[in-house]
Design a protein around this motif. Structure first.
Motif, PDB file in Angstrom:
ATOM      1  N   ASN A  14       0.827  -1.216   0.000  1.00  0.00           N
ATOM      2  CA  ASN A  14       0.000   0.000   0.000  1.00  0.00           C
ATOM      3  C   ASN A  14       0.859   1.263   0.000  1.00  0.00           C
ATOM      4  OD1 ASN A  14       0.810  -0.097   2.629  1.00  0.00           O
ATOM      5  ND2 ASN A  14      -1.199   0.226   3.539  1.00  0.00           N
ATOM      6  N   TRP A  15       2.067   1.166  -0.566  1.00  0.00           N
ATOM      7  CA  TRP A  15       2.889   2.353  -0.781  1.00  0.00           C
ATOM      8  C   TRP A  15       2.212   3.242  -1.833  1.00  0.00           C
ATOM      9  CZ3 TRP A  15       7.123  -1.759  -1.472  1.00  0.00           C
ATOM     10  CH2 TRP A  15       7.738  -2.040  -0.231  1.00  0.00           C
ATOM     11  N   CYS A  16       2.466   4.530  -1.769  1.00  0.00           N
ATOM     12  CA  CYS A  16       1.891   5.447  -2.765  1.00  0.00           C
ATOM     13  C   CYS A  16       2.454   5.093  -4.146  1.00  0.00           C
ATOM     14  CB  CYS A  16       2.276   6.895  -2.473  1.00  0.00           C
ATOM     15  SG  CYS A  16       2.022   7.428  -0.781  1.00  0.00           S
ATOM     16  N   PRO A  17       1.659   5.257  -5.201  1.00  0.00           N
ATOM     17  CA  PRO A  17       2.205   5.024  -6.546  1.00  0.00           C
ATOM     18  C   PRO A  17       3.425   5.911  -6.769  1.00  0.00           C
ATOM     19  CG  PRO A  17      -0.177   5.347  -6.618  1.00  0.00           C
ATOM     20  CD  PRO A  17       0.246   5.641  -5.203  1.00  0.00           C
ATOM     21  N   GLY A  18       4.519   5.320  -7.230  1.00  0.00           N
ATOM     22  CA  GLY A  18       5.744   6.098  -7.490  1.00  0.00           C
ATOM     23  C   GLY A  18       6.732   6.080  -6.340  1.00  0.00           C
ATOM     24  N   CYS A  19       6.352   5.547  -5.182  1.00  0.00           N
ATOM     25  CA  CYS A  19       7.282   5.480  -4.036  1.00  0.00           C
ATOM     26  C   CYS A  19       8.508   4.644  -4.418  1.00  0.00           C
ATOM     27  CB  CYS A  19       6.557   4.832  -2.853  1.00  0.00           C
ATOM     28  SG  CYS A  19       7.638   4.591  -1.428  1.00  0.00           S
ATOM     29  N   GLY A  20       9.684   5.108  -3.996  1.00  0.00           N
ATOM     30  CA  GLY A  20      10.922   4.398  -4.317  1.00  0.00           C
ATOM     31  C   GLY A  20      11.009   3.013  -3.707  1.00  0.00           C
ATOM     32  N   GLY A  49       7.587   2.115   9.734  1.00  0.00           N
ATOM     33  CA  GLY A  49       7.637   3.213   8.776  1.00  0.00           C
ATOM     34  C   GLY A  49       6.985   2.698   7.512  1.00  0.00           C
ATOM     35  N   CYS A  50       6.811   3.550   6.513  1.00  0.00           N
ATOM     36  CA  CYS A  50       6.298   3.033   5.228  1.00  0.00           C
ATOM     37  C   CYS A  50       7.225   1.909   4.782  1.00  0.00           C
ATOM     38  CB  CYS A  50       6.310   4.138   4.173  1.00  0.00           C
ATOM     39  SG  CYS A  50       5.219   5.504   4.544  1.00  0.00           S
ATOM     40  N   SER A  51       8.525   2.175   4.852  1.00  0.00           N
ATOM     41  CA  SER A  51       9.545   1.208   4.446  1.00  0.00           C
ATOM     42  C   SER A  51       9.444  -0.094   5.239  1.00  0.00           C
ATOM     43  CB  SER A  51      10.922   1.834   4.660  1.00  0.00           C
ATOM     44  OG  SER A  51      10.956   2.455   5.933  1.00  0.00           O
ATOM     45  N   ASP A 119      16.161   5.292   2.297  1.00  0.00           N
ATOM     46  CA  ASP A 119      16.455   6.659   2.741  1.00  0.00           C
ATOM     47  C   ASP A 119      15.712   7.683   1.878  1.00  0.00           C
ATOM     48  OD1 ASP A 119      17.613   9.046   3.515  1.00  0.00           O
ATOM     49  OD2 ASP A 119      19.675   8.475   3.045  1.00  0.00           O
ATOM     50  N   ASN A 120      14.568   8.166   2.419  1.00  0.00           N
ATOM     51  CA  ASN A 120      13.805   9.186   1.670  1.00  0.00           C
ATOM     52  C   ASN A 120      14.003  10.580   2.275  1.00  0.00           C
ATOM     53  OD1 ASN A 120      12.312   8.929   3.993  1.00  0.00           O
ATOM     54  ND2 ASN A 120      10.619   7.853   3.019  1.00  0.00           N
ATOM     55  N   GLN A 121      14.874  10.667   3.268  1.00  0.00           N
ATOM     56  CA  GLN A 121      15.271  11.933   3.885  1.00  0.00           C
ATOM     57  C   GLN A 121      14.095  12.655   4.557  1.00  0.00           C
ATOM     58  OE1 GLN A 121      17.977  13.945   1.167  1.00  0.00           O
ATOM     59  NE2 GLN A 121      19.218  12.105   1.091  1.00  0.00           N
ATOM     60  N   TYR A 123      10.360  11.601   7.389  1.00  0.00           N
ATOM     61  CA  TYR A 123       9.525  10.565   8.016  1.00  0.00           C
ATOM     62  C   TYR A 123       8.264  10.440   7.163  1.00  0.00           C
ATOM     63  CZ  TYR A 123      12.185  10.963  12.463  1.00  0.00           C
ATOM     64  OH  TYR A 123      13.145  10.967  13.437  1.00  0.00           O
ATOM     65  N   GLY A 124       8.140   9.340   6.429  1.00  0.00           N
ATOM     66  CA  GLY A 124       7.004   9.182   5.518  1.00  0.00           C
ATOM     67  C   GLY A 124       5.722   8.773   6.234  1.00  0.00           C
ATOM     68  N   LEU A 125       5.791   7.698   7.006  1.00  0.00           N
ATOM     69  CA  LEU A 125       4.569   7.132   7.600  1.00  0.00           C
ATOM     70  C   LEU A 125       3.808   8.141   8.453  1.00  0.00           C
ATOM     71  CD1 LEU A 125       3.032   4.336   7.874  1.00  0.00           C
ATOM     72  CD2 LEU A 125       4.115   4.179  10.102  1.00  0.00           C
ATOM     73  N   PRO A 198      12.981   7.942  -3.129  1.00  0.00           N
ATOM     74  CA  PRO A 198      12.155   9.140  -3.014  1.00  0.00           C
ATOM     75  C   PRO A 198      10.753   8.906  -2.439  1.00  0.00           C
ATOM     76  CG  PRO A 198      13.286   9.101  -5.126  1.00  0.00           C
ATOM     77  CD  PRO A 198      13.501   7.755  -4.497  1.00  0.00           C
ATOM     78  N   CYS A 199      10.357   9.811  -1.542  1.00  0.00           N
ATOM     79  CA  CYS A 199       8.985   9.844  -1.021  1.00  0.00           C
ATOM     80  C   CYS A 199       8.246  10.876  -1.861  1.00  0.00           C
ATOM     81  CB  CYS A 199       8.988  10.250   0.456  1.00  0.00           C
ATOM     82  SG  CYS A 199       7.327  10.598   1.086  1.00  0.00           S
ATOM     83  N   VAL A 200       7.423  10.374  -2.800  1.00  0.00           N
ATOM     84  CA  VAL A 200       6.790  11.288  -3.770  1.00  0.00           C
ATOM     85  C   VAL A 200       5.660  12.096  -3.138  1.00  0.00           C
ATOM     86  CG1 VAL A 200       7.418   9.952  -5.829  1.00  0.00           C
ATOM     87  CG2 VAL A 200       5.309   9.382  -4.590  1.00  0.00           C
ATOM     88  N   THR A 201       5.205  11.670  -1.973  1.00  0.00           N
ATOM     89  CA  THR A 201       4.060  12.353  -1.367  1.00  0.00           C
ATOM     90  C   THR A 201       4.476  13.508  -0.454  1.00  0.00           C
ATOM     91  OG1 THR A 201       2.821  10.304  -1.487  1.00  0.00           O
ATOM     92  CG2 THR A 201       1.972  11.959   0.043  1.00  0.00           C
ATOM     93  N   PHE A 202       5.526  13.305   0.352  1.00  0.00           N
ATOM     94  CA  PHE A 202       5.858  14.339   1.334  1.00  0.00           C
ATOM     95  C   PHE A 202       7.182  15.061   1.078  1.00  0.00           C
ATOM     96  CE2 PHE A 202       2.995  11.473   3.717  1.00  0.00           C
ATOM     97  CZ  PHE A 202       1.986  12.389   3.959  1.00  0.00           C
ATOM     98  N   ASN A 203       8.076  14.475   0.292  1.00  0.00           N
ATOM     99  CA  ASN A 203       9.359  15.147   0.067  1.00  0.00           C
ATOM    100  C   ASN A 203       9.402  15.689  -1.362  1.00  0.00           C
ATOM    101  OD1 ASN A 203      12.002  15.989  -0.216  1.00  0.00           O
ATOM    102  ND2 ASN A 203      12.853  14.310   1.001  1.00  0.00           N
TER     103      ASN A 203
END
Ligand code: TPP
Ligand code: SF4
Length: 288
Positions: A14-20, A49-51, A119-121, A123-125, A198-203
Protein backbone atom coordinates in the motif's frame (compact mmCIF):
# COMPACT_ATOMS: atom_id res chain seq x y z
CA UNK A 1 16.22 -23.05 -7.77
CA UNK A 2 13.71 -20.32 -6.90
CA UNK A 3 13.09 -17.49 -9.34
CA UNK A 4 12.50 -13.91 -8.20
CA UNK A 5 8.76 -14.44 -8.75
CA UNK A 6 8.79 -17.08 -6.02
CA UNK A 7 9.87 -14.38 -3.55
CA UNK A 8 6.60 -12.55 -4.29
CA UNK A 9 3.51 -13.10 -2.17
CA UNK A 10 -0.13 -12.16 -2.65
CA UNK A 11 -0.03 -9.03 -0.46
CA UNK A 12 -0.44 -5.83 -2.46
CA UNK A 13 1.87 -3.08 -1.17
CA UNK A 14 0.00 0.00 0.00
CA UNK A 15 2.89 2.35 -0.78
CA UNK A 16 1.89 5.45 -2.77
CA UNK A 17 2.20 5.02 -6.55
CA UNK A 18 5.74 6.10 -7.49
CA UNK A 19 7.28 5.48 -4.04
CA UNK A 20 10.92 4.40 -4.32
CA UNK A 21 10.32 1.48 -1.97
CA UNK A 22 8.74 -0.61 -4.76
CA UNK A 23 12.08 -0.98 -6.55
CA UNK A 24 13.87 -1.93 -3.35
CA UNK A 25 11.36 -4.73 -2.83
CA UNK A 26 11.97 -5.91 -6.42
CA UNK A 27 15.75 -5.70 -5.98
CA UNK A 28 15.66 -7.83 -2.82
CA UNK A 29 13.56 -10.46 -4.59
CA UNK A 30 15.91 -10.52 -7.59
CA UNK A 31 19.05 -10.61 -5.45
CA UNK A 32 17.69 -13.47 -3.33
CA UNK A 33 17.00 -15.51 -6.48
CA UNK A 34 20.35 -14.59 -8.06
CA UNK A 35 22.35 -15.83 -5.05
CA UNK A 36 20.45 -19.12 -5.17
CA UNK A 37 18.24 -18.78 -2.09
CA UNK A 38 14.90 -20.48 -1.55
CA UNK A 39 12.22 -18.52 0.35
CA UNK A 40 12.78 -20.71 3.42
CA UNK A 41 16.46 -19.66 3.53
CA UNK A 42 15.65 -15.94 3.88
CA UNK A 43 14.37 -13.82 6.79
CA UNK A 44 13.40 -10.17 6.31
CA UNK A 45 13.11 -8.16 9.51
CA UNK A 46 11.88 -4.58 9.42
CA UNK A 47 11.20 -1.63 11.69
CA UNK A 48 8.23 0.73 11.57
CA UNK A 49 7.64 3.21 8.78
CA UNK A 50 6.30 3.03 5.23
CA UNK A 51 9.55 1.21 4.45
CA UNK A 52 9.03 -1.16 7.37
CA UNK A 53 6.11 -2.76 5.58
CA UNK A 54 8.54 -4.51 3.26
CA UNK A 55 8.81 -7.60 5.46
CA UNK A 56 5.16 -8.34 4.67
CA UNK A 57 5.64 -8.07 0.91
CA UNK A 58 8.31 -10.72 0.38
CA UNK A 59 7.71 -14.46 0.34
CA UNK A 60 10.21 -15.42 3.05
CA UNK A 61 10.25 -15.45 6.84
CA UNK A 62 9.11 -11.96 7.79
CA UNK A 63 9.15 -10.08 11.04
CA UNK A 64 7.68 -6.57 11.27
CA UNK A 65 9.29 -5.27 14.44
CA UNK A 66 9.06 -1.97 16.28
CA UNK A 67 10.37 1.47 15.38
CA UNK A 68 14.16 1.62 15.45
CA UNK A 69 14.54 -2.00 16.50
CA UNK A 70 14.90 -3.93 13.24
CA UNK A 71 18.56 -4.63 13.98
CA UNK A 72 18.25 -6.06 17.51
CA UNK A 73 15.56 -8.44 16.24
CA UNK A 74 17.52 -9.34 13.10
CA UNK A 75 20.62 -10.06 15.18
CA UNK A 76 18.55 -12.35 17.42
CA UNK A 77 17.25 -14.19 14.35
CA UNK A 78 20.78 -14.63 13.02
CA UNK A 79 22.11 -15.88 16.35
CA UNK A 80 19.25 -18.37 16.67
CA UNK A 81 19.79 -19.70 13.16
CA UNK A 82 22.92 -18.65 11.35
CA UNK A 83 21.95 -20.76 8.36
CA UNK A 84 19.33 -18.15 7.43
CA UNK A 85 20.27 -15.22 5.21
CA UNK A 86 19.01 -12.26 7.21
CA UNK A 87 18.00 -8.90 5.79
CA UNK A 88 17.10 -6.02 8.10
CA UNK A 89 15.39 -2.99 6.63
CA UNK A 90 13.66 0.24 7.47
CA UNK A 91 13.67 3.97 6.89
CA UNK A 92 16.30 6.60 7.60
CA UNK A 93 14.28 7.62 10.66
CA UNK A 94 14.20 4.02 11.84
CA UNK A 95 17.90 3.35 11.40
CA UNK A 96 19.55 6.75 11.75
CA UNK A 97 17.35 8.49 14.36
CA UNK A 98 15.71 6.30 17.02
CA UNK A 99 17.72 3.22 15.98
CA UNK A 100 21.12 4.83 15.42
CA UNK A 101 22.64 3.30 18.56
CA UNK A 102 21.75 -0.18 17.32
CA UNK A 103 23.08 0.61 13.86
CA UNK A 104 26.52 1.64 15.13
CA UNK A 105 26.87 -1.39 17.40
CA UNK A 106 25.65 -3.89 14.81
CA UNK A 107 28.25 -2.42 12.44
CA UNK A 108 31.13 -2.80 14.88
CA UNK A 109 29.91 -6.27 15.86
CA UNK A 110 30.16 -7.29 12.19
CA UNK A 111 27.34 -9.78 12.46
CA UNK A 112 26.41 -11.35 9.13
CA UNK A 113 23.29 -9.36 8.23
CA UNK A 114 22.46 -7.19 5.23
CA UNK A 115 20.94 -3.92 6.40
CA UNK A 116 19.02 -2.02 3.72
CA UNK A 117 18.02 1.52 4.66
CA UNK A 118 15.29 3.08 2.53
CA UNK A 119 16.45 6.66 2.74
CA UNK A 120 13.81 9.19 1.67
CA UNK A 121 15.27 11.93 3.89
CA UNK A 122 11.93 12.39 5.69
CA UNK A 123 9.52 10.57 8.02
CA UNK A 124 7.00 9.18 5.52
CA UNK A 125 4.57 7.13 7.60
CA UNK A 126 3.91 9.92 10.09
CA UNK A 127 3.18 12.32 7.20
CA UNK A 128 6.37 14.16 6.51
CA UNK A 129 8.51 15.39 9.40
CA UNK A 130 12.22 16.23 9.23
CA UNK A 131 14.58 13.26 9.69
CA UNK A 132 18.29 13.25 10.55
CA UNK A 133 18.90 12.87 6.80
CA UNK A 134 16.97 16.05 5.90
CA UNK A 135 19.08 18.96 4.69
CA UNK A 136 19.63 22.06 6.79
CA UNK A 137 16.90 24.55 6.05
CA UNK A 138 14.47 21.71 5.10
CA UNK A 139 10.90 22.88 5.79
CA UNK A 140 8.32 20.42 7.06
CA UNK A 141 5.46 20.45 9.58
CA UNK A 142 8.02 19.81 12.35
CA UNK A 143 10.45 22.47 11.09
CA UNK A 144 8.23 25.19 9.54
CA UNK A 145 11.11 27.69 9.54
CA UNK A 146 13.59 25.17 8.13
CA UNK A 147 15.71 22.60 9.94
CA UNK A 148 18.46 24.16 12.05
CA UNK A 149 20.24 20.84 12.66
CA UNK A 150 23.10 19.53 10.55
CA UNK A 151 22.45 16.53 8.30
CA UNK A 152 23.71 13.17 9.48
CA UNK A 153 26.26 11.37 7.28
CA UNK A 154 25.54 7.73 8.13
CA UNK A 155 28.10 6.22 5.77
CA UNK A 156 30.93 8.29 7.28
CA UNK A 157 29.75 7.15 10.72
CA UNK A 158 29.69 3.54 9.47
CA UNK A 159 33.28 3.77 8.25
CA UNK A 160 34.38 5.25 11.58
CA UNK A 161 32.56 2.48 13.45
CA UNK A 162 34.57 -0.22 11.67
CA UNK A 163 32.14 -1.20 8.92
CA UNK A 164 33.30 -3.99 6.63
CA UNK A 165 30.78 -3.34 3.82
CA UNK A 166 29.34 0.06 2.94
CA UNK A 167 27.36 0.69 -0.22
CA UNK A 168 24.80 3.14 -1.50
CA UNK A 169 22.36 3.07 -4.37
CA UNK A 170 19.30 4.71 -5.87
CA UNK A 171 15.93 2.99 -6.18
CA UNK A 172 15.77 3.89 -9.90
CA UNK A 173 18.99 1.98 -10.60
CA UNK A 174 17.57 -1.52 -10.22
CA UNK A 175 20.61 -3.17 -11.81
CA UNK A 176 23.16 -1.57 -9.46
CA UNK A 177 20.91 -2.01 -6.44
CA UNK A 178 20.31 -5.70 -7.13
CA UNK A 179 24.05 -6.34 -7.58
CA UNK A 180 24.89 -4.52 -4.34
CA UNK A 181 22.29 -6.49 -2.39
CA UNK A 182 23.72 -9.72 -3.82
CA UNK A 183 27.23 -8.62 -2.79
CA UNK A 184 25.91 -7.67 0.65
CA UNK A 185 24.28 -11.07 1.10
CA UNK A 186 27.50 -12.83 0.09
CA UNK A 187 29.66 -10.65 2.37
CA UNK A 188 30.78 -12.51 5.51
CA UNK A 189 29.85 -9.80 7.98
CA UNK A 190 27.60 -6.77 8.36
CA UNK A 191 26.69 -5.01 5.14
CA UNK A 192 25.11 -1.57 5.16
CA UNK A 193 23.33 -0.54 1.97
CA UNK A 194 21.77 2.91 2.04
CA UNK A 195 19.27 3.40 -0.77
CA UNK A 196 17.97 6.77 -1.93
CA UNK A 197 14.25 6.08 -2.16
CA UNK A 198 12.16 9.14 -3.01
CA UNK A 199 8.99 9.84 -1.02
CA UNK A 200 6.79 11.29 -3.77
CA UNK A 201 4.06 12.35 -1.37
CA UNK A 202 5.86 14.34 1.33
CA UNK A 203 9.36 15.15 0.07
CA UNK A 204 9.06 17.58 -2.81
CA UNK A 205 12.76 18.54 -2.64
CA UNK A 206 14.64 15.22 -2.86
CA UNK A 207 12.77 14.01 -5.93
CA UNK A 208 13.84 11.47 -8.59
CA UNK A 209 15.19 14.34 -10.70
CA UNK A 210 17.06 15.84 -7.74
CA UNK A 211 18.81 12.52 -7.03
CA UNK A 212 19.64 12.04 -10.73
CA UNK A 213 21.28 15.47 -10.79
CA UNK A 214 23.23 15.04 -7.56
CA UNK A 215 24.36 11.40 -7.49
CA UNK A 216 28.00 10.60 -8.25
CA UNK A 217 28.11 7.00 -9.49
CA UNK A 218 31.35 5.17 -8.71
CA UNK A 219 31.08 3.48 -12.11
CA UNK A 220 32.29 6.85 -13.49
CA UNK A 221 35.51 6.64 -11.39
CA UNK A 222 37.26 3.46 -12.65
CA UNK A 223 40.39 4.03 -10.53
CA UNK A 224 38.36 3.98 -7.30
CA UNK A 225 39.51 1.23 -4.91
CA UNK A 226 36.77 0.06 -2.49
CA UNK A 227 39.30 -1.64 -0.22
CA UNK A 228 40.81 1.75 0.72
CA UNK A 229 38.99 3.11 3.77
CA UNK A 230 40.68 6.52 3.69
CA UNK A 231 39.78 6.97 0.04
CA UNK A 232 36.20 5.93 0.84
CA UNK A 233 35.94 8.53 3.59
CA UNK A 234 37.50 11.22 1.39
CA UNK A 235 35.18 10.51 -1.56
CA UNK A 236 32.14 10.54 0.71
CA UNK A 237 33.16 13.92 2.11
CA UNK A 238 34.00 15.33 -1.33
CA UNK A 239 30.59 14.36 -2.73
CA UNK A 240 28.53 15.31 0.31
CA UNK A 241 27.62 11.64 0.75
CA UNK A 242 26.02 11.40 -2.72
CA UNK A 243 28.22 8.51 -3.92
CA UNK A 244 26.57 5.36 -5.24
CA UNK A 245 28.13 1.94 -5.72
CA UNK A 246 30.30 -0.23 -3.50
CA UNK A 247 32.04 2.36 -1.34
CA UNK A 248 34.01 0.12 1.00
CA UNK A 249 34.59 -3.56 1.62
CA UNK A 250 36.99 -5.28 4.00
CA UNK A 251 36.99 -9.04 3.39
CA UNK A 252 39.65 -9.77 5.96
CA UNK A 253 37.66 -9.39 9.17
CA UNK A 254 35.78 -12.40 10.53
CA UNK A 255 32.06 -12.15 11.18
CA UNK A 256 30.71 -12.13 14.74
CA UNK A 257 29.31 -15.66 14.46
CA UNK A 258 32.71 -16.96 13.39
CA UNK A 259 34.32 -15.47 16.48
CA UNK A 260 31.86 -16.62 19.14
CA UNK A 261 33.57 -19.57 20.80
CA UNK A 262 31.58 -22.79 20.41
CA UNK A 263 28.83 -21.20 18.30
CA UNK A 264 26.99 -23.90 16.38
CA UNK A 265 26.60 -23.94 12.63
CA UNK A 266 23.05 -25.34 12.81
CA UNK A 267 20.06 -23.40 14.14
CA UNK A 268 18.94 -23.81 17.76
CA UNK A 269 15.84 -25.69 16.57
CA UNK A 270 18.09 -28.38 15.07
CA UNK A 271 20.39 -28.71 18.05
CA UNK A 272 20.07 -31.15 20.90
CA UNK A 273 19.77 -28.72 23.79
CA UNK A 274 18.59 -31.27 26.34
CA UNK A 275 20.53 -31.19 29.61
CA UNK A 276 20.89 -34.33 31.72
CA UNK A 277 19.39 -34.52 35.21
CA UNK A 278 22.90 -34.81 36.69
CA UNK A 279 24.25 -31.75 34.81
CA UNK A 280 21.15 -29.76 35.71
CA UNK A 281 21.55 -30.54 39.43
CA UNK A 282 25.24 -29.61 39.23
CA UNK A 283 24.35 -26.28 37.61
CA UNK A 284 21.69 -25.48 40.23
CA UNK A 285 24.14 -26.40 43.02
CA UNK A 286 26.51 -23.67 41.80
CA UNK A 287 23.93 -21.03 42.69
CA UNK A 288 23.16 -22.34 46.18
C1 TPP B 1 8.87 4.21 19.56
C2 TPP B 1 8.17 4.91 18.46
N1 TPP B 1 8.37 6.23 18.29
C3 TPP B 1 7.75 6.88 17.28
C4 TPP B 1 6.91 6.21 16.46
C5 TPP B 1 6.18 6.96 15.35
N2 TPP B 1 6.78 6.71 14.07
C6 TPP B 1 6.34 5.71 13.28
S1 TPP B 1 7.15 5.61 11.84
C7 TPP B 1 8.11 6.95 12.27
C8 TPP B 1 9.16 7.49 11.33
C9 TPP B 1 9.04 7.02 9.94
O1 TPP B 1 10.13 7.47 9.16
P1 TPP B 1 11.21 6.47 8.61
O2 TPP B 1 11.71 5.58 9.67
O3 TPP B 1 12.22 7.30 7.92
O4 TPP B 1 10.40 5.56 7.58
P2 TPP B 1 9.51 5.95 6.32
O5 TPP B 1 8.10 6.00 6.82
O6 TPP B 1 9.98 7.27 5.81
O7 TPP B 1 9.75 4.85 5.37
C10 TPP B 1 7.80 7.44 13.53
C11 TPP B 1 8.45 8.59 14.16
C12 TPP B 1 6.71 4.83 16.67
N3 TPP B 1 5.93 4.07 15.89
N4 TPP B 1 7.35 4.22 17.69
S1 SF4 C 1 4.33 8.45 2.13
FE1 SF4 C 1 6.23 8.55 0.99
S2 SF4 C 1 7.50 6.87 1.82
FE2 SF4 C 1 5.37 6.50 2.41
S3 SF4 C 1 4.54 5.15 0.82
FE3 SF4 C 1 4.03 7.26 0.26
S4 SF4 C 1 5.71 7.90 -1.10
FE4 SF4 C 1 6.42 6.08 0.01
Amino acid sequence: MATFKEFRNSVKPNWCPGCGDFSIQAAIQRAAANVGLEPENLAVVSGIGCSGRISGYINAYGLHGIHGRALPIAQGVKMANRELTVIASGGDGDGFAIGMGHTVHAIRRNINITYIVMDNQIYGLTKGQTSPRSAEGFKTKSTPDGSIESTLSPLEIALSAGATFVAQSFSSDLKQLTTLIEEGMKHEGFSLINVFSPCVTFNKINTYDWFKENIVNLESIPEYDPSNRIQAMTKLMETGGMLTGLIYQDKSRKSYEDMVVGFHQEGISNQDIQISEADFSKLVAEFK
